[in-house]
Design a protein around this motif. Structure first.
Motif, PDB file in Angstrom:
ATOM      1  N   UNK A  74       0.836  -1.207   0.000  1.00  0.00           N
ATOM      2  CA  UNK A  74       0.000   0.000   0.000  1.00  0.00           C
ATOM      3  C   UNK A  74       0.867   1.252   0.000  1.00  0.00           C
ATOM      4  N   UNK A  75       0.665   2.147  -0.961  1.00  0.00           N
ATOM      5  CA  UNK A  75       1.452   3.389  -0.983  1.00  0.00           C
ATOM      6  C   UNK A  75       1.026   4.374   0.096  1.00  0.00           C
ATOM      7  N   UNK A  76      -0.158   4.142   0.677  1.00  0.00           N
ATOM      8  CA  UNK A  76      -0.718   5.070   1.657  1.00  0.00           C
ATOM      9  C   UNK A  76      -1.259   4.268   2.837  1.00  0.00           C
ATOM     10  N   UNK A  77      -0.763   4.576   4.032  1.00  0.00           N
ATOM     11  CA  UNK A  77      -1.285   3.993   5.258  1.00  0.00           C
ATOM     12  C   UNK A  77      -1.922   5.087   6.097  1.00  0.00           C
ATOM     13  N   UNK A  78      -3.043   4.761   6.720  1.00  0.00           N
ATOM     14  CA  UNK A  78      -3.739   5.702   7.596  1.00  0.00           C
ATOM     15  C   UNK A  78      -3.764   5.139   9.009  1.00  0.00           C
ATOM     16  N   UNK A 207      -8.723  14.499   0.627  1.00  0.00           N
ATOM     17  CA  UNK A 207      -8.416  14.272  -0.791  1.00  0.00           C
ATOM     18  C   UNK A 207      -7.089  14.921  -1.160  1.00  0.00           C
ATOM     19  N   UNK A 208      -6.825  16.098  -0.619  1.00  0.00           N
ATOM     20  CA  UNK A 208      -5.525  16.737  -0.848  1.00  0.00           C
ATOM     21  C   UNK A 208      -4.378  15.851  -0.367  1.00  0.00           C
ATOM     22  N   UNK A 209      -4.549  15.271   0.838  1.00  0.00           N
ATOM     23  CA  UNK A 209      -3.491  14.423   1.398  1.00  0.00           C
ATOM     24  C   UNK A 209      -3.263  13.204   0.524  1.00  0.00           C
ATOM     25  N   UNK A 210      -4.349  12.575   0.080  1.00  0.00           N
ATOM     26  CA  UNK A 210      -4.246  11.388  -0.776  1.00  0.00           C
ATOM     27  C   UNK A 210      -3.542  11.736  -2.090  1.00  0.00           C
TER      28      UNK A 210
END
Length: 216
Positions: A74-78, A207-210
């Motif tokens: 995953x390129x993005x973890x929350x 959405x900006x962060x993503x």
């Protein structure tokens, strides 16, 4: 030498995968903190992104252990929660390798996480500190404009919202949002009964962060 070569090859393969993937996962951590809080938040943010900024993220976010190799998918973890966080040595090393290999972690303090996560991040990057991002940073200006920086979604102590970052070789690899509660604003409308404009503000910032994470 052979072990080092294999490790570099492994990281290169993972980095290549991250470069082409557009999926997001929730980070599970130890320590007793509620990593599972805001259960509808990420699902709603993903739907918003897919509808408004042309992403193609899997609508069902996965859950991954911080110490697992699965995070490299995953390129993005929350990451979120209210309380204690603990990273083992293995967790910290794995997260470090993920971030320097092209991954991105967004930590949204759901109120009460800050003293714990800042201590644990020292295990991940002993030589780095969280740095407050100025309001003109790119993350506030990718699609939607936030000239004053991070928006305030929930009041709590009435303190101003702050966005902190960690950088590796000039790349923002970690974003920590504090005194904002973006995740609460992403939740289903009936969870917190926030006004529509407040939820919209939270989703736009998300959405900006993503978009920033996927493009940098």
């Amino acid at each position: 030498m052979k072990k080092t070569s294999l490790l570099l090859s492994f990281i290169f393969c993972l980095l290549s995968f991250i470069s082409f993937s557009q999926d997001i996962a929730v980070l599970k951590y130890k320590g007793g903190g509620d990593w599972y809080s805001n259960p509808t938040a990420l699902k709603n943010l993903i739907a918003y992104c897919n509808s408004n900024i042309n992403t193609k993220i899997d609508p069902k976010p996965q859950e991954v252990e911080v110490g697992s190799q699965d995070i490299f998918q995953y390129p993005f973890l929350h990451m979120t929660g209210h309380g204690n966080v603990f990273f083992s040595e293995t967790d910290a090393e794995n997260l470090h390798n993920y971030l320097v290999s092209g991954g991105f972690l967004h930590i949204d303090d759901n109120y009460g996480m800050e003293p714990y996560i800042t201590k644990e991040l020292k295990k991940v990057f002993p030589d780095k500190d969280l740095v407050e991002l100025p309001s003109n940073h790119g993350v506030f200006n990718t699609v939607y404009k936030f000239p004053e920086g991070l928006p305030k979604i929930h009041e709590h102590d009435g303190k101003r919202p702050q966005a902190f970052g960690m950088f590796h070789e000039d790349r923002l690899v970690l974003l920590f949002t504090l005194e904002s509660d973006l995740g609460d604003g992403w939740e289903d409308p009936d969870v917190h009964n926030d006004p529509a404009d407040v939820r919209e503000k939270a989703l736009k910032m998300g959405a900006n962060i993503v978009k920033y994470a996927f493009e940098n």
